[in-house]
Structures are given as C-alpha cells and as structure tokens.
Motif scaffolding. Structure first.
Motif, PDB file in Angstrom:
ATOM      1  N   SER A  35       0.842  -1.202   0.000  1.00 33.32           N
ATOM      2  CA  SER A  35       0.000   0.000   0.000  1.00 33.32           C
ATOM      3  C   SER A  35       0.874   1.248   0.000  1.00 33.32           C
ATOM      4  N   GLY A  36       1.911   1.237   0.844  1.00 33.66           N
ATOM      5  CA  GLY A  36       2.818   2.387   0.950  1.00 33.66           C
ATOM      6  C   GLY A  36       3.472   2.723  -0.379  1.00 33.66           C
ATOM      7  N   SER A  37       3.707   1.697  -1.204  1.00 36.01           N
ATOM      8  CA  SER A  37       4.368   1.933  -2.493  1.00 36.01           C
ATOM      9  C   SER A  37       3.396   2.514  -3.527  1.00 36.01           C
ATOM     10  N   LEU A  38       2.105   2.542  -3.190  1.00 39.34           N
ATOM     11  CA  LEU A  38       1.104   2.949  -4.195  1.00 39.34           C
ATOM     12  C   LEU A  38       0.457   4.294  -3.911  1.00 39.34           C
ATOM     13  N   GLY A  39       0.632   4.841  -2.705  1.00 33.36           N
ATOM     14  CA  GLY A  39      -0.023   6.119  -2.384  1.00 33.36           C
ATOM     15  C   GLY A  39      -0.890   5.980  -1.164  1.00 33.36           C
ATOM     16  N   ASN A  40      -2.137   6.484  -1.247  1.00 33.54           N
ATOM     17  CA  ASN A  40      -2.963   6.586  -0.031  1.00 33.54           C
ATOM     18  C   ASN A  40      -4.027   5.509   0.131  1.00 33.54           C
ATOM     19  N   LEU A  59      -6.534  -0.683  -9.231  1.00 32.27           N
ATOM     20  CA  LEU A  59      -7.680   0.009  -8.634  1.00 32.27           C
ATOM     21  C   LEU A  59      -7.195   1.058  -7.621  1.00 32.27           C
ATOM     22  N   ALA A  60      -6.207   0.673  -6.822  1.00 34.28           N
ATOM     23  CA  ALA A  60      -5.657   1.594  -5.817  1.00 34.28           C
ATOM     24  C   ALA A  60      -5.107   2.842  -6.491  1.00 34.28           C
ATOM     25  N   GLN A  61      -4.434   2.645  -7.613  1.00 32.52           N
ATOM     26  CA  GLN A  61      -3.869   3.796  -8.319  1.00 32.52           C
ATOM     27  C   GLN A  61      -4.968   4.683  -8.891  1.00 32.52           C
TER      28      GLN A  61
END
Ligand SMILES: *Cc1c(COP(=O)(O)O)cnc(C)c1O
Length: 405
Positions: free
Chosen positions: A79-84, A374-376
C-alpha cells in the motif's frame, strides 16, 4: 439495497429460484437419468442445510481441520508503495491444502455422507480440485475417483502424486484431446452408472442446479468472515473488494458477504496473451449466452457454437464460461467484471512475494494485480482482495518461464 430492480435485502431467498435460475442464467440441462439424481441432491441439501447437526459439524470441521477462520492481512508495504489507498487480503492461502477449494469440497463430502453415499466422483484439469476432493474423501473415509486426461496427468505430476498419497483413484482418460473436456464427459458417464452409491462433486459454481447454489453457499463462509473481520479491524466497510473469476467459486463466496452493502465489487477474468479468441479465458468480457456442462450462462464459443479453446497462465482460470450467478450479477451491473493479462499477473505475483512475504497462486495474482490498478485509480480509500490460494504449486513454472524478477 436495490439494484437494477433486484432487492438485495432478500437476494439469497430469491436467487436462484426453485428451478436453479439466476435471472435467465443457470438451470439444469442434463440427461434424463441424472435429472433424478440432481433432484435427490437438491432435496437432501435443503433438508440438511437447516439441520443444526449438519451446521455444527461443518463449523467444527472448519475450525479444527481447515484452520478457519483465515485472517485478513493489511498489505502495509505494498500500500505504501502505491499512495494513499490501503490494500488488504483475505488469506484463503492459509486454509488447509492452500486454497479456498476445500471449503466447498468439505461441504459436498459432508452432504454425501449424510445422504449415505460411499464414493466421491469428480474430474480435474490442473489437479487442484482433485487434491481438495481427495483430501475430503480421506477425512470422511470415502472412496474417491478422480477423472483426469492423460495429457494433464503428465503435466501435473505433483498433484497426481498428492491425490494418490491421499488414497484417491486417479482414472486416466485416454480419448480425444485427453484433457479437461474429455475428463468431464468420462466423469459424468461414470456418475450416470454409479449415482446410487456415489455423488458427483463439482469444483466451482458451475454445472446443473443445485451445484452453483450449493458451492456458493459453502464458500459464503469466506465473505461472512471477511466482512466481520474487516469491520472489526478498521471500523468500516472496505470501499472496494476484488476476486479472480475462473468458474467463479472463490468470488461468489467472497462477494456474497458484501452484495447488500455500499461496496464496489470487481471480478477479474484472465486476459492471457490478449483479446483474440483462444488467447484468453475472459468469458464474461467476450462471450455470449449458451448452454454447456448442464447450465445456461455466458460462454466463449468457437465457430460451431461449441465451447472455444481457452488459455491463461493460471490453469485454474482457463474455463470457457463462468458460473450463472456471475452472468446474472454482470447483467445487473452489481459486480463489475474486468480483465488482467498474464504479464500483469506475474508482476503482481512478485510484488506480493517481495513486499509482503506472501507467495500467491497465479490465479490469485490476477486479483492482486487488479487491486493494485484500482488503488492507483482510486487515490484514497480501502480495497480488500480475496487471496484464493498460495503459489507453491506455481513456483517452478514461474521461474522456468519468467525467471526471477
Ligand atoms: C481453482 C482456483 C481458482 C479458480 O476457481 P474459482 O472457482 O473461480 O474460484 C482460483 N484460485 C485458486 C487458488 C484456485 O485453485
């Protein structure tokens, strides 16, 4: 909650209907001799699933033998590598035998025992369903015949060994292309001769009624646990949930816990090498309505209207159709179905291994890859992914074909 005219407060009462239909999909298209066998199974299931003895026995097995409940893990580094956006996984890889399939195999075998059957029959392609069913048969002390094409027997030696060690009888199918399709036909033929003493255990939310309903119900434990665990972990529901869809059993069980919630739901099909027919197994994305293997759904057809050849790097996802409930949820728009290709799945396989210490099955890597995309796209919120299985079975293949990344 209402969606395209369907009330999800009462969804499980109404779907499937008594003939096994989810809207226009499902049903029971099967030779007349087996119609009676299906009716017998349906009747037994409806009686037994209300019996406290059956329910408490299944609960005990899940706790003491399968190791349920499986946890939810927060993927902090990924998660940390992808943003919030915060990513979480429901750990079906930690279910005994390393995947979700045992959830419905134990249910089907317990039902068989209550019905007085002595033998479990099934086909298997990659061997995952065969291993899960052989495990259930050993647990209950039942005979087990697993039909498998000669080509698959050669390709899947470790799973063939597992089934034999567990005491199952692996029946080699030597005609035609000697793969899954022939194995299905051979297993059905055997079942037609043996249905008085045996039960056919289908490996996903597929086949004639009552199997799509029964397998979903046995897998629903995943969604029930996940909803409870996620809300007690975070104080809220996830914004989105994701699962991979082959036949659709892990997705059906996981989704069932959230269908009546304000949660975006995504099913991920394998795009394989690309959108050309024969290069993928994304049946809901590219298929059309048709009947195969005893049910009406959306399927990939060749020029003769027969089930088309399919491909995915994940052998558990390469099926030319999906369960009728997925065709229905797709039509309603309640679940969105999208695709992930081989490359994206392999990339996610390494990301989850490297950043979280979890080696996922390549099937499950499709869901992880989509969760990352999806996270991005979302920018904030939370995504819960169903990690349907562990990747031990895939390691040699990945290293041989993709190397270490
Ligand atoms: C078999 C399998 C799948 C695909 O089956 P579904 O019925 O679509 O869930 C997915 N993941 C794993 C690990 C499997 O073994």
């Amino acid at each position: 909650m209402n969606y395209s005219g369907v009330n999800f407060d009462t969804y499980f009462k109404n779907y499937p209907d008594e003939k096994g239909y989810f809207g226009r999909y499902g049903g029971c298209y099967i030779q007349p001799e087996l119609q009676k066998a299906m009716e017998e199974i349906t009747e037994a299931y409806f009686t037994i699933c209300k019996s406290t003895r059956f329910i408490s026995e299944l609960r005990r097995i899940r706790r003491e033998f399968q190791g349920r409940p499986t946890p939810i893990s927060h993927l902090e580094r990924l998660s940390g590598s992808l943003g919030n956006v915060q990513l979480y996984v429901k750990r079906e890889d930690l279910n005994h035998t390393g995947a979700h399939k045992l959830n419905h195999c134990m249910g089907e075998a317990l039902l068989a025992k209550y019905m007085g059957k002595k033998k479990l029959i099934a086909e298997t392609g990659a061997g995952q369903h065969g291993v899960a069913l052989a495990t259930a048969a050993a647990y209950f002390g039942m005979e087990c015949d697993i039909y498998m094409g000669s080509v698959d027997i050669k390709k899947q030696a470790p799973n063939v060994a597992r089934m034999k060690i567990l005491g199952a009888n692996v029946v080699e199918v030597t005609h035609g292309l000697q793969t899954l399709k022939e194995a299905v036909d051979a297993a059905f033929e055997a079942y037609a001769n043996e249905y008085k003493d045996a039960i056919y255990c289908i490996g996903s939310v597929l086949g004639p009624h009552p199997f799509p309903m029964m397998v979903r119900d046995f897998q629903a434990v995943v969604g029930i646990e996940a909803r409870e665990q996620f809300t007690s972990m975070t104080g809220e529901l996830p914004d989105a949930i994701v699962a991979c869809v082959g036949g659709g059993s892990n997705a059906a069980g996981f989704f069932s816990g959230f269908l009546n919630d304000p949660v975006d739901i995504y099913g991920v099909e394998p795009l394989g090498r690309g959108p050309k027919l024969g290069d993928h197994a994304a049946s809901l994305q590219y298929g059309e309505e048709g009947i195969m293997h005893g049910f009406n759904s959306i399927m990939l057809k060749d020029e003769n209207g027969e089930p088309a050849p399919v491909y995915s790097v994940a052998s558990g996802l390469d099926y030319p159709s999906s369960g009728p409930e997925h065709a229905f949820l797709h039509e309603l728009g309640r679940v969105r179905y999208d695709v992930v290709d081989d490359e994206e799945a392999i990339d996610a396989f390494f990301k989850l291994s490297r950043l979280e210490g979890i080696i996922p099955a390549i099937e499950s890597s499709h869901a992880v890859a989509y969760g990352i995309k999806l996270a991005q796209r979302m920018g904030k919120g939370s995504v819960l992914i169903n990690l349907s299985g562990r990747g031990d079975k895939d390691m040699d293949y990945v290293i041989e074909n993709y190397g270490i990344r």
